[in-house]
Design a protein around this motif. Structure first.
Motif, PDB file in Angstrom:
ATOM      1  N   GLN A 239     -16.151 -78.808 -22.982  1.00  0.00           N
ATOM      2  CA  GLN A 239     -16.951 -79.986 -23.303  1.00  0.00           C
ATOM      3  C   GLN A 239     -16.876 -81.023 -22.188  1.00  0.00           C
ATOM      4  OE1 GLN A 239     -18.893 -80.490 -25.934  1.00  0.00           O
ATOM      5  NE2 GLN A 239     -18.369 -78.707 -27.204  1.00  0.00           N
ATOM      6  N   LEU A 240     -15.679 -81.202 -21.639  1.00  0.00           N
ATOM      7  CA  LEU A 240     -15.515 -82.176 -20.558  1.00  0.00           C
ATOM      8  C   LEU A 240     -16.321 -81.755 -19.333  1.00  0.00           C
ATOM      9  CD1 LEU A 240     -14.137 -84.670 -19.352  1.00  0.00           C
ATOM     10  CD2 LEU A 240     -12.203 -83.204 -18.726  1.00  0.00           C
ATOM     11  N   THR A 241     -16.280 -80.477 -18.994  1.00  0.00           N
ATOM     12  CA  THR A 241     -17.029 -79.994 -17.840  1.00  0.00           C
ATOM     13  C   THR A 241     -18.516 -80.210 -18.018  1.00  0.00           C
ATOM     14  OG1 THR A 241     -15.341 -78.311 -17.436  1.00  0.00           O
ATOM     15  CG2 THR A 241     -17.485 -77.975 -16.395  1.00  0.00           C
ATOM     16  N   TRP A 242     -19.034 -79.942 -19.222  1.00  0.00           N
ATOM     17  CA  TRP A 242     -20.456 -80.182 -19.479  1.00  0.00           C
ATOM     18  C   TRP A 242     -20.803 -81.654 -19.228  1.00  0.00           C
ATOM     19  CZ3 TRP A 242     -20.716 -77.346 -24.871  1.00  0.00           C
ATOM     20  CH2 TRP A 242     -20.712 -75.967 -24.654  1.00  0.00           C
ATOM     21  N   GLY A 243     -20.000 -82.540 -19.781  1.00  0.00           N
ATOM     22  CA  GLY A 243     -20.289 -83.957 -19.638  1.00  0.00           C
ATOM     23  C   GLY A 243     -20.221 -84.431 -18.198  1.00  0.00           C
ATOM     24  N   LEU A 244     -19.233 -83.939 -17.439  1.00  0.00           N
ATOM     25  CA  LEU A 244     -19.094 -84.372 -16.045  1.00  0.00           C
ATOM     26  C   LEU A 244     -20.237 -83.832 -15.186  1.00  0.00           C
ATOM     27  CD1 LEU A 244     -15.232 -84.054 -15.485  1.00  0.00           C
ATOM     28  CD2 LEU A 244     -16.577 -86.022 -16.253  1.00  0.00           C
ATOM     29  N   HIS A 245     -20.617 -82.602 -15.426  1.00  0.00           N
ATOM     30  CA  HIS A 245     -21.738 -82.043 -14.666  1.00  0.00           C
ATOM     31  C   HIS A 245     -23.034 -82.762 -15.001  1.00  0.00           C
ATOM     32  CE1 HIS A 245     -19.673 -77.941 -13.704  1.00  0.00           C
ATOM     33  NE2 HIS A 245     -19.329 -78.899 -12.869  1.00  0.00           N
ATOM     34  N   GLU A 250     -18.802 -83.394  -9.652  1.00  0.00           N
ATOM     35  CA  GLU A 250     -18.315 -82.032  -9.444  1.00  0.00           C
ATOM     36  C   GLU A 250     -16.921 -81.866 -10.061  1.00  0.00           C
ATOM     37  OE1 GLU A 250     -18.609 -80.306  -5.577  1.00  0.00           O
ATOM     38  OE2 GLU A 250     -20.366 -81.510  -5.053  1.00  0.00           O
ATOM     39  N   VAL A 251     -16.640 -80.636 -10.486  1.00  0.00           N
ATOM     40  CA  VAL A 251     -15.384 -80.343 -11.179  1.00  0.00           C
ATOM     41  C   VAL A 251     -14.704 -79.148 -10.530  1.00  0.00           C
ATOM     42  CG1 VAL A 251     -14.312 -79.726 -13.382  1.00  0.00           C
ATOM     43  CG2 VAL A 251     -16.323 -81.222 -13.351  1.00  0.00           C
ATOM     44  N   SER A 252     -13.407 -79.275 -10.285  1.00  0.00           N
ATOM     45  CA  SER A 252     -12.562 -78.146  -9.895  1.00  0.00           C
ATOM     46  C   SER A 252     -11.432 -78.044 -10.910  1.00  0.00           C
ATOM     47  CB  SER A 252     -11.972 -78.338  -8.487  1.00  0.00           C
ATOM     48  OG  SER A 252     -12.972 -78.204  -7.504  1.00  0.00           O
ATOM     49  N   VAL A 253     -11.096 -76.807 -11.285  1.00  0.00           N
ATOM     50  CA  VAL A 253     -10.018 -76.573 -12.239  1.00  0.00           C
ATOM     51  C   VAL A 253      -8.832 -75.992 -11.492  1.00  0.00           C
ATOM     52  CG1 VAL A 253      -9.318 -75.349 -14.327  1.00  0.00           C
ATOM     53  CG2 VAL A 253     -11.658 -76.219 -14.111  1.00  0.00           C
ATOM     54  N   LEU A 254      -7.679 -76.624 -11.621  1.00  0.00           N
ATOM     55  CA  LEU A 254      -6.484 -76.183 -10.905  1.00  0.00           C
ATOM     56  C   LEU A 254      -5.961 -74.888 -11.518  1.00  0.00           C
ATOM     57  CD1 LEU A 254      -4.364 -76.913  -8.728  1.00  0.00           C
ATOM     58  CD2 LEU A 254      -3.073 -78.047 -10.525  1.00  0.00           C
ATOM     59  N   SER A 255      -5.751 -73.894 -10.675  1.00  0.00           N
ATOM     60  CA  SER A 255      -5.188 -72.625 -11.121  1.00  0.00           C
ATOM     61  C   SER A 255      -3.675 -72.658 -10.969  1.00  0.00           C
ATOM     62  CB  SER A 255      -5.766 -71.472 -10.291  1.00  0.00           C
ATOM     63  OG  SER A 255      -5.040 -70.285 -10.494  1.00  0.00           O
ATOM     64  N   HIS A 256      -2.998 -71.878 -11.779  1.00  0.00           N
ATOM     65  CA  HIS A 256      -1.537 -71.783 -11.676  1.00  0.00           C
ATOM     66  C   HIS A 256      -1.114 -70.726 -10.654  1.00  0.00           C
ATOM     67  CE1 HIS A 256      -0.890 -74.513 -14.988  1.00  0.00           C
ATOM     68  NE2 HIS A 256      -1.712 -73.813 -15.744  1.00  0.00           N
ATOM     69  N   LEU A 257      -2.081 -70.107  -9.972  1.00  0.00           N
ATOM     70  CA  LEU A 257      -1.763 -69.101  -8.957  1.00  0.00           C
ATOM     71  C   LEU A 257      -1.522 -69.789  -7.618  1.00  0.00           C
ATOM     72  CD1 LEU A 257      -4.531 -66.509  -9.925  1.00  0.00           C
ATOM     73  CD2 LEU A 257      -2.118 -66.471 -10.564  1.00  0.00           C
ATOM     74  N   SER A 258      -0.522 -70.660  -7.581  1.00  0.00           N
ATOM     75  CA  SER A 258      -0.325 -71.522  -6.417  1.00  0.00           C
ATOM     76  C   SER A 258       0.131 -70.770  -5.180  1.00  0.00           C
ATOM     77  CB  SER A 258       0.697 -72.617  -6.750  1.00  0.00           C
ATOM     78  OG  SER A 258       0.234 -73.404  -7.825  1.00  0.00           O
ATOM     79  N   GLU A 259       0.838 -69.657  -5.335  1.00  0.00           N
ATOM     80  CA  GLU A 259       1.365 -68.946  -4.177  1.00  0.00           C
ATOM     81  C   GLU A 259       0.541 -67.692  -3.859  1.00  0.00           C
ATOM     82  OE1 GLU A 259       5.505 -68.222  -4.782  1.00  0.00           O
ATOM     83  OE2 GLU A 259       6.059 -70.321  -4.515  1.00  0.00           O
TER      84      GLU A 259
END
Length: 484
Positions: A239-245, A250-259
């Protein structure tokens, strides 16, 4: 007016939408065909002219085949893909691709019994290396010019995730992101020192998007970096992504695949699910075979070229302190197999016996023993260590196959006995004469920083990465930082 009564109003702000579009990094997909054509001409045309001038048979066919393979190698390794903001190009990627080209062509010419002389072919391809390097450099300059205005980032998420993201983004400058504010979920305090223009409710609320859009407008952010968590889970995030777009942000989602390197992640979808396929680390195939060939060849050439220097150092060690020239020590190699590692002796003869009395003076926070002013080190030894010349005999280990030119540092058996499961993964590849540890501060790094660098290399190495690290090693050796 309560924020939840008119969510649509911030979405209609024309200035926000205009700034979003203007602030986005410049991308010119129309230039990519021009880049491909330029690289093809830069390699194929000189190759054809050199082969023809040398009287090689089927010069045009050979040059055409080399051009096709070159474009295939570059495309397969993502050189023609538009690079995401904040993702810097790898060091010396073009020379790495060029070496891979030579390897592929060698296999093809051997299989097809091509009449072209291999030596003439390599010479004919050198202009292509120069052209590719020049074009890649021009593209990097163009990208850096477009990145002079960094992306202005608003970090959104629960406090712990926001703190981690802000800390990592502000600790380095080799990316195109600048954190301008943070919007935490809930009432937990942040430890990072960034502006906090507001907060999202602990539970999903109708004004989530308007709150984020208002904060981004106030701080002129052009990107919302969302850190998922229990308070910002799937449906609320959607829902948040829809509203921001809809509001032009623009939206980026942080992944936990940091390494995990971005090159190893392949996004896909199935049954409405977004999947991130992680490509396995390189353990078999052409690149490991090429790495082994480069290791053996480089070690042999290095021993021959450096023979006078090695002899000079050996004489100096023998004359300046009592004891043998070389220090041979058991280390743990790939898959925890022990081997005898060679170094020039830089300590007094009874250094191992004295080590027990110096345990409390250890300046490393892990199982590795390090002292900035180790009293066991001789005067010549300090010079050799600072310049890393004491490591040169390890070329013998590389030639024997116990070590690689690039990889994690080989640990001692007593260090490995204290490793946990995570640290043992350092032994999944051959130890190296140099590596990320060598070029990133060496003994100045904490133990966890050293482990993190080694684990990144274990999972994400490539021949191109190795070449970049070897080039950076020259600067690190000259600097001498962290060497003691």
């Amino acid at each position: 007016m309560p924020r939840g009564q008119d969510i649509g109003r911030p979405r209609q702000l024309p200035d926000v939408r205009r700034e979003r579009g203007a602030g986005a990094p410049g991308r010119r997909p129309g230039l990519l065909p021009l880049v491909v054509c330029a690289e093809s001409a830069g390699l194929g045309l000189p190759a054809w002219l050199v082969l023809r001038a040398d009287g090689q048979p089927e010069a045009l066919a050979g040059a055409s085949a080399a051009t096709l393979v070159w474009c295939g190698v570059r495309a397969a390794r993502g050189r023609y893909v538009l690079r995401a903001p904040g993702r810097p190009p790898g060091a010396l990627t073009t020379p790495g691709d060029w070496l891979l080209l030579i390897g592929v062509l060698a296999v093809l010419w051997t299989a097809l019994d091509a009449p072209i002389d291999p030596g003439a072919a390599v010479v004919a391809l050198v202009p292509g290396l120069l052209a590719g390097t020049g074009i890649s450099g021009a593209r990097r300059l163009a990208r850096s010019g477009r990145r002079r205005t960094a992306r202005r980032v608003l970090v959104v998420g629960e406090a712990a995730g926001v703190d981690r993201a802000v800390r990592l983004l502000t600790s380095r400058e080799d990316h195109g992101y600048r954190v301008v504010a943070a919007l935490p979920v809930g009432a937990a305090a942040l430890s990072c020192e960034v502006p906090v223009p507001g907060r999202l409710a602990p539970a999903p609320a109708g004004d989530d998007a308007s709150t984020v859009l208002g904060a981004s407008f106030a701080h002129e952010a052009d990107l919302a970096l969302v850190v998922p968590g229990p308070g910002l889970a799937e449906e609320r995030l959607r829902q948040l992504t829809w509203g921001l777009h809809d509001g032009g942000l623009e939206v980026s989602v942080l992944s936990h695949l940091s390494e995990t390197a971005a090159d190893r992640i392949r996004p896909s979808s199935a049954a409405g699910l977004t999947l991130l396929h992680i490509v396995p680390p390189l353990r078999r195939g052409l690149q490991p075979a090429l790495k082994a060939a480069v290791d053996r060849t480089g070690a042999a050439c290095g021993l021959v070229a450096l023979a006078p220097l090695l002899l000079l150092i050996a004489v100096a060690v023998r004359l300046t302190s009592a004891g043998p020239v070389f220090h041979r020590q058991v280390r743990q190699g790939r898959h925890n197999h022990p081997f005898v590692m060679w170094k020039f002796r830089t300590m007094v003869v009874d250094a191992e016996r004295r080590k027990a009395r110096l345990t409390e003076a250890n300046e490393n926070d892990g199982p590795m023993f390090k002292m900035r002013r180790d009293p066991r080190v001789t005067r010549l030894g300090r010079l050799l260590r600072r310049s890393s010349l004491d490591e040169l005999p390890q070329l013998i280990n590389v030639l024997k196959g116990d070590m690689s030119l690039v990889g994690p540092r080989p640990p001692l058996p007593d260090e490995v006995s204290r490793y946990d499961e995570r640290e043992l993964r350092r032994l999944a590849v051959k130890p190296g004469l140099t590596g990320l540890w060598q070029v990133s501060g060496r003994s100045d790094l904490s133990w966890q920083e050293t482990v993190s660098l080694d684990l990144w290399y274990v999972d994400n190495w490539s021949v191109a990465t190795d070449m970049g690290l070897m080039a950076r090693t020259l600067r690190a050796v000259t600097d001498g930082r962290g060497a003691y």
